[in-house]
Design an enzyme around this catalytic site. Structure first.
Site, short mmCIF file in Angstrom:
data_model
loop_
_atom_site.label_atom_id
_atom_site.label_comp_id
_atom_site.label_asym_id
_atom_site.label_seq_id
_atom_site.Cartn_x
_atom_site.Cartn_y
_atom_site.Cartn_z
N THR A 86 0.82 -1.21 0.00
CA THR A 86 0.00 0.00 0.00
C THR A 86 0.85 1.27 0.00
O THR A 86 0.72 2.13 -0.87
CB THR A 86 -0.89 0.00 1.27
OG1 THR A 86 -1.51 -1.29 1.35
CG2 THR A 86 -1.93 1.06 1.23
N ILE A 129 0.89 13.61 8.79
CA ILE A 129 1.10 14.86 9.56
C ILE A 129 2.59 15.04 9.80
O ILE A 129 3.23 14.14 10.33
CB ILE A 129 0.38 14.80 10.93
CG1 ILE A 129 -1.10 14.44 10.77
CG2 ILE A 129 0.55 16.10 11.69
CD1 ILE A 129 -1.81 14.21 12.11
N LYS A 174 4.37 4.87 18.76
CA LYS A 174 4.45 6.25 18.25
C LYS A 174 4.77 7.23 19.38
O LYS A 174 5.55 8.18 19.20
CB LYS A 174 3.14 6.61 17.56
CG LYS A 174 2.89 5.78 16.30
CD LYS A 174 1.45 5.88 15.84
CE LYS A 174 1.18 5.05 14.59
NZ LYS A 174 -0.26 4.87 14.31
#
Ligand code: HSE
Length: 448
Positions: free
Chosen positions: A25, A148, A217
């Protein structure tokens, strides 16, 4: 000479040759994006960027991108060993093979761009140290919050600030599930199955719902915010598995939204690192980030609060971050390694050994849902235990029992208290004969 470090006289307009590991992807999205915006990207980077070689487990499979100009086969080692390749983009995920390939690429003097949050969170200290020895760059913007540019914002844009805290919705799948529970009253399992079908969830969706993906993260964000080494094992982790549609509705009645947040904050004696469901006042901007969107709020001195919002997953948003890193690497070809932006924002010799504090020391307000027998004195017993522990109550609601139910839900909102003290009070409440099961406990943050 480090690959890509151009000697005077070389043609600085030669295309930069890139090898991609994993053409799924995000890999397909990256190839498409480099092609679609080729002129703009070249004007920004100073040189064209060409994917010339790629490795995929099943090379013959149909792809979302054209592979006409790409030498594609299954041999990832051939990509990292190819002397013509200057930058390796790692998009295969996982820890073992990805780590081996990245370390080999570094040893071969290649720069690396990766979207692999688990790898950076768990092995980043070792990878950065090896990369420093070899004078190569590691880009990992795509590892946190998809498109982002949060790494760039914190590492470069806020470089003059002292960061006080950072809080973010950094797992799109959890946010999608909580949003559907609120607006459509849908059950958890149903929405998770849809998130998997839509391709938001991790290969192992327990990483999303148990908070592991968010903890990866947050580990990275905390390091670049506070200049501490990556310490995934110190992150307190709670997922959204215990949240019911009733909790979502009760929180809403009280004027709150439930969001799964990653929070890192200076906590007096150290830094607190935690991911957990959180009640946020519904007026908070973060409380209104819905669906699969991500957002990270940073409170810094002197800037104050800033909010970064956007698509946290998906082929093209993640490709946007991969390409941003590729362009940064190309721009840095002419810089000596010591003049480049440090991997973790702070110079490696200036990383701090400030401790990560345990959850016991963290202070928050609480939402408590207690299942209690509907009989005189139970509410007084609960509030008595809280009061004896010095925990002040802000609101109480007792709901009607569901038809045929033996218990009624009692919902309490408390003022801020240390986690350790709340643990003791909850144990005492759960020991009451009139209380059934465990208390559902959700931390509340005003983010002021
Ligand atoms: N499973 C992740 C999420 C994908 O839901 O946010 C992006 O890292």
């Amino acid at each position: 000479m480090v690959m890509g470090s151009k000697e005077k006289g070389d043609n600085l307009l030669d295309p930069v040759k890139v090898g991609v590991l994993g053409l799924g992807t995000v890999g397909g999205g990256t190839v498409n994006l480099l092609e679609r915006n080729r002129d703009e990207i070249t004007r920004r980077a100073g040189r064209p960027i060409d994917v010339v070689r790629a490795a995929a487990r099943h090379p013959a499979r149909p792809r979302t991108c054209s592979t006409e100009n790409i030498h594609l086969d299954y041999d990832a080692y051939a990509v990292v060993d190819d002397p013509s390749i200057e930058i390796v983009v790692e998009l295969i995920g996982g820890e073992t093979l990805a780590k081996e390939l990245i370390l080999r690429a570094i040893d071969n003097g290649k720069h690396v761009v990766t979207a692999n949050k688990a790898l950076i969170a768990l092995h980043g200290n070792e990878i950065f140290s090896r990369a420093r020895e070899k004078g190569v760059t590691i880009g990992f913007e795509a590892a946190v919050a998809g498109g982002i540019p949060i790494i760039k914002a914190v590492r470069e844009g806020l470089v003059g600030n002292r960061i006080e805290w950072l809080a973010g919705i950094i797992n799109g799948t959890s946010n999608f599930i909580l949003t559907e529970m609120l607006y459509a009253g849908r059950a958890f399992g149903d929405v998770l199955a849809e998130a998997q079908r839509l391709g938001y969830a991790e290969a192992d969706p327990t990483f999303d719902v148990e908070g592991v993906d968010a903890a990866h993260k947050l580990t990275i964000l905390a390091s670049i915010a506070f200049g501490i080494p990556l310490q995934f094992d110190k992150v307190f982790m709670e997922g959204i598995g215990q949240i019911s549609t009733d909790d979502v509705a009760y929180a809403s009645e009280l004027g709150f939204r439930i969001k799964h947040l990653g929070i890192c904050r200076r906590e007096g004696d150290g830094i607190g690192l935690r991911v957990h469901p959180t009640l946020l006042p519904e007026r908070q901007l973060l409380a209104n980030v819905d669906g699969v969107m991500n957002a990270v709020m940073v409170n810094a001195d002197p800037l104050g609060p800033t909010l970064y919002y956007g698509a946290g997953a998906g082929a093209e948003p993640t490709a946007s971050a991969v390409v941003a890193d590729l362009v940064d690497v190309v721009r840095e070809f002419t810089l000596e390694p010591e003049n480049r932006v440090p991997y973790l924002a702070f110079q490696s010799h200036s990383l701090s050994d400030e401790p990560v504090v345990g959850m016991d020391a963290v202070e928050t307000a609480y939402y408590l849902r207690v299942e209690a027998q509907d009989e005189p004195g139970v509410l007084a017993d609960i509030t008595g235990i809280l009061s004896n522990a010095g925990i002040s109550i802000e609101a109480v609601i007792q709901k009607q029992p569901a038809p045929g139910a033996e218990t009624v839900p009692v919902i309490l909102l408390t003022h801020r208290v240390r986690e350790a003290r709340m643990n003791e009070a909850c144990e005492r409440i759960e020991a009451l004969e009139a209380i059934h099961g465990s208390i559902t406990r959700i931390r509340v943050e005003a983010l002021l």
